[in-house]
Design an enzyme around this catalytic site. Structure first.
Site, mmCIF file in Angstrom:
data_model
loop_
_atom_site.group_PDB
_atom_site.id
_atom_site.type_symbol
_atom_site.label_atom_id
_atom_site.label_comp_id
_atom_site.label_asym_id
_atom_site.label_seq_id
_atom_site.Cartn_x
_atom_site.Cartn_y
_atom_site.Cartn_z
ATOM 1 N N ARG A 31 -14.389 4.006 9.577
ATOM 2 C CA ARG A 31 -14.250 2.852 10.471
ATOM 3 C C ARG A 31 -12.861 2.882 11.086
ATOM 4 O O ARG A 31 -11.917 3.480 10.533
ATOM 5 C CB ARG A 31 -14.494 1.551 9.723
ATOM 6 C CG ARG A 31 -13.530 1.285 8.565
ATOM 7 C CD ARG A 31 -13.761 -0.076 7.944
ATOM 8 N NE ARG A 31 -12.820 -0.364 6.866
ATOM 9 C CZ ARG A 31 -12.572 -1.564 6.382
ATOM 10 N NH1 ARG A 31 -13.199 -2.621 6.883
ATOM 11 N NH2 ARG A 31 -11.715 -1.749 5.401
ATOM 12 N N GLN B 130 -5.895 -2.151 -2.526
ATOM 13 C CA GLN B 130 -5.259 -0.882 -2.164
ATOM 14 C C GLN B 130 -4.442 -0.332 -3.333
ATOM 15 O O GLN B 130 -3.568 -1.015 -3.867
ATOM 16 C CB GLN B 130 -4.361 -1.052 -0.950
ATOM 17 C CG GLN B 130 -5.106 -1.434 0.319
ATOM 18 C CD GLN B 130 -5.131 -2.926 0.572
ATOM 19 O OE1 GLN B 130 -5.143 -3.722 -0.362
ATOM 20 N NE2 GLN B 130 -5.132 -3.320 1.842
ATOM 21 N N TRP C 36 -9.395 1.871 11.748
ATOM 22 C CA TRP C 36 -8.291 1.033 11.283
ATOM 23 C C TRP C 36 -7.400 0.637 12.455
ATOM 24 O O TRP C 36 -6.922 -0.493 12.529
ATOM 25 C CB TRP C 36 -7.490 1.808 10.232
ATOM 26 C CG TRP C 36 -6.317 1.081 9.662
ATOM 27 C CD1 TRP C 36 -6.095 -0.263 9.640
ATOM 28 C CD2 TRP C 36 -5.198 1.676 8.995
ATOM 29 N NE1 TRP C 36 -4.904 -0.546 9.013
ATOM 30 C CE2 TRP C 36 -4.342 0.619 8.605
ATOM 31 C CE3 TRP C 36 -4.838 2.983 8.683
ATOM 32 C CZ2 TRP C 36 -3.139 0.853 7.930
ATOM 33 C CZ3 TRP C 36 -3.651 3.204 8.007
ATOM 34 C CH2 TRP C 36 -2.813 2.161 7.633
ATOM 35 N N ASP D 21 -12.155 2.995 2.471
ATOM 36 C CA ASP D 21 -11.109 3.660 3.270
ATOM 37 C C ASP D 21 -10.363 4.713 2.450
ATOM 38 O O ASP D 21 -9.137 4.821 2.529
ATOM 39 C CB ASP D 21 -10.100 2.638 3.796
ATOM 40 C CG ASP D 21 -10.758 1.507 4.565
ATOM 41 O OD1 ASP D 21 -11.865 1.697 5.082
ATOM 42 O OD2 ASP D 21 -10.149 0.420 4.647
ATOM 43 N N GLN E 286 -9.947 2.162 -3.735
ATOM 44 C CA GLN E 286 -9.594 1.865 -2.345
ATOM 45 C C GLN E 286 -8.292 2.575 -1.987
ATOM 46 O O GLN E 286 -7.294 2.489 -2.706
ATOM 47 C CB GLN E 286 -9.439 0.363 -2.130
ATOM 48 C CG GLN E 286 -9.106 -0.010 -0.692
ATOM 49 C CD GLN E 286 -9.204 -1.506 -0.413
ATOM 50 O OE1 GLN E 286 -9.687 -2.266 -1.239
ATOM 51 N NE2 GLN E 286 -8.756 -1.920 0.756
ATOM 52 N N ASP E 287 -8.316 3.309 -0.850
ATOM 53 C CA ASP E 287 -7.116 3.988 -0.327
ATOM 54 C C ASP E 287 -6.622 5.104 -1.254
ATOM 55 O O ASP E 287 -5.425 5.197 -1.534
ATOM 56 C CB ASP E 287 -5.996 2.979 -0.078
ATOM 57 C CG ASP E 287 -6.293 2.049 1.095
ATOM 58 O OD1 ASP E 287 -7.396 2.127 1.646
ATOM 59 O OD2 ASP E 287 -5.415 1.250 1.453
ATOM 60 N N THR F 272 0.838 -1.201 0.000
ATOM 61 C CA THR F 272 0.000 0.000 0.000
ATOM 62 C C THR F 272 0.870 1.247 0.000
ATOM 63 O O THR F 272 0.644 2.187 -0.766
ATOM 64 C CB THR F 272 -0.927 0.010 1.232
ATOM 65 O OG1 THR F 272 -1.716 -1.177 1.231
ATOM 66 C CG2 THR F 272 -1.829 1.219 1.219
#
Length: 586
Positions: free
Chosen positions: A492, A380, A494, A424, A402-403, A350
């Site tokens: 949320r 990610q 992490w 996220d 994502q990310d 990531t």
């Protein structure tokens, strides 16, 4: 320890199991154990000499008493004390205050970081064929973050030597907390690089059981002592002054001391003059952004402006820690696009997947799009990673799935930007304020849930968190017609002490009435801090929000003020130097 970040918001155990590479793990374990044994043997050797006399000395030594008292307020008091116990017996090291204890603790931590760095270098230099490409990348990520940690620890020691006379105590406190918060985050980043497969996770367990976790805890102890010391000194200063002191993050109207006269003239002028021009067609000084960054001066104290002309630049760019005061200036977010497609599914970490990574302090960008086109199936895939302290972004688009935006560490500010993604898509452990931005969820893969944020604070003393202020939270055009099929949440947790505040923002009905979602069962629900303050719109109602202990509706303007740019990222001391618009308060 915080939980491992999953690919999907669905089944955390999905994916094929990968065969364990026993030889690699054994080698990796043995190298880390060597580092551990060296430390243990040194400790045992010192304790073998006249144990009863040693105990007697502890009882009467003022230095030991100060160390015990200072360490008592940390999360790991026995580690805190034992790590510096031998140094306390050195007559050449005078320990008369908590500050002296913190310096000893930081120096011990520096030695531990160097041992970790050498062990990982040895592993990578051994030509081990059992390492996969991603495992090698993850180890290089560890080296990069350990190198940054050394800089942060050395800077903290220097700052402590000047404490409390060089600058206001509140400013000292904010800088020191930022340095140690970032150092802790760097160790977590090393762990997280080994969370993408079953074999990776075995290596992660080795790291957690070895010196990397020790370093993180040593950093945590130093941060706790710094917090206790500075909080006490600030309170005492206020009592003695009997009046109002300038708060950290407030401005007295002057430019920051570090800003050169030339930069002040530049920022006061209506036109920003570039030092070099990047143009894909060859009409500038460079054809690629990476080439322009490579040619920029290192550790510059003046602003170095790289104008990036309209075009699509397909490359990965890193502004390293040595490249300070760099500014990217585009020809408009829809015209100047830096794009890449690195992702975890295809073997990246990531951390390393970022299309653009900005680490050197005081990085600025305006009128540019940062993009990762890997798509929702590639897991990610970061468009922009930021670890630059005192960095700011104006009229930029950060687009991925994502990310999308990795707000990794240090103090950051985003204004009038668009951030779009799915899972996220704003995550990390910086102290960051997003102000007057558009934050839009995109259409994810079937079965996925959208999470605007996944904040990664692991220590209650870290001064980090994600603040979304005066923004517009909604859905992109591809999600809006089907948003009922893809639940979308504000965030949320992490990590265990995840902290996110959404305030004075407009929230559409794309956000589920519960507002927030679990990471994994009850993990972090009591230790997180999620707050909402004076939001409006169809998705802003709080009557059906989660009932976790860590969630709260903020009703006090004084409490909300602590999350504004003026206080949360000390914005009054540096945002004026960016030349970007900003608001320090509510």
């Amino acid at each position: 320890m915080s939980r491992i970040k999953h690919f999907f918001t669905g089944n955390p155990n999905s994916g094929q199991k990968i065969t364990k590479k026993k030889l690699y793990i054994a080698l990796f374990t043995s190298i880390l154990l060597i580092a551990m044994i060296i430390g243990i043997v040194a400790g045992v050797k010192s304790k073998q000499t006249s144990n009863s006399d040693h105990i007697s000395a502890i009882k009467i030594s003022p230095a030991h008493a100060i160390a015990r008292t200072s360490c008592s307020n940390t999360l790991y008091p026995e580690l805190c004390y034992s790590a510096i116990a031998d140094s306390l017996n050195d007559d050449n090291k005078k320990v008369n205050s908590t500050k002296d204890v913190i310096v000893l603790s930081l120096n011990v931590t520096v030695s531990a970081v160097r041992r970790n760095y050498a062990a990982i270098q040895k592993l990578l230099g051994g030509g081990n064929r059992n390492l996969t490409a991603r495992e090698k990348t993850a180890l290089h990520d560890c080296l990069e973050t350990l190198d940054e940690t050394l800089d942060e620890l050395h800077t903290a020691v220097k700052d402590l030597e000047e404490y409390p006379l060089k600058k206001a105590i509140k400013d000292h406190a904010d800088d020191l907390k930022t340095l140690l918060s970032s150092a802790i985050t760097n160790q977590e980043t090393c762990f997280d690089g080994f969370s993408h497969s079953d074999t990776d996770k075995h290596v992660r367990e080795v790291l957690i059981g070895g010196q990397v976790l020790r370093v993180e805890r040593l950093c945590s102890n130093s941060l706790a002592m710094i917090t206790n010391m500075t909080d006490t000194d600030i309170a005492n200063e206020q009592k003695l002054s009997g009046g109002r002191k300038l708060r950290a993050g407030e401005s007295n109207g002057a430019w920051p001391e570090w800003l050169s006269a030339g930069d002040r003239r530049l920022l006061q002028s209506s036109t920003v003059r570039p030092d070099v021009v990047v143009a894909a067609d060859g009409s500038g000084n460079f054809r690629t952004v990476a080439a322009a960054v490579a040619a920029a001066p290192e550790r510059s104290s003046r602003r170095y402006v790289i104008r990036i002309k309209a075009g699509v630049y397909r490359e990965n760019v890193e502004v390293s820690k040595r490249k300070t005061n760099i500014m990217f200036m585009g020809d408009g977010r829809s015209n100047t696009i830096i794009t890449g497609s690195r992702n975890v599914q295809d073997g990246s970490t990531t951390f390393n997947s970022a299309t653009v990574a900005a680490v050197g302090e005081r990085f600025l960008a305006r009128d540019i799009t940062f993009q990762n086109t890997a798509g929702p199936s590639k897991h990610q895939a970061v468009a922009l990673r930021v670890g630059s302290d005192l960095s700011a972004f104006y009229r930029c688009d950060i687009l991925a799935y994502q990310d999308s935006l990795y707000v990794h560490s240090n103090r950051q500010y985003f204004v009038q930007c668009l951030i779009a993604g799915t899972v996220d898509f704003i995550f990390g452990n910086a102290a960051v304020v997003l102000q007057d931005c558009d934050i839009h969820a995109r259409r994810p893969n079937s079965g996925q849930r959208n999470m605007l944020t996944a904040q990664g604070r692991t220590d209650p003393n870290q001064n980090t968190g994600i603040v979304i202020q005066k923004c517009r939270i909604g859905a992109t055009s591809d999600l809006r017609p089907v948003q009922g099929n893809f639940p979308t949440y504000l965030g949320r947790p992490w990590k265990e002490y995840s902290r996110t505040v959404v305030m004075q923002s407009s929230i559409t009905d794309v956000i589920n009435p519960a507002g927030w979602f679990e990471w994994n069962g009850n993990f972090a629900l009591n230790t997180l801090f999620y707050g909402e303050y004076q939001n409006t719109g169809a998705g802003a109602g709080t009557s059906r929000r989660v009932t976790w202990r860590g969630f709260r509706v903020i009703r006090s303007a004084t409490e909300a003020q602590s999350f504004t740019p003026g206080q949360f990222i000390a914005g009054g001391s540096w945002l004026s130097s960016t030349g970007f618009p900003f608001s320090l308060g509510l």
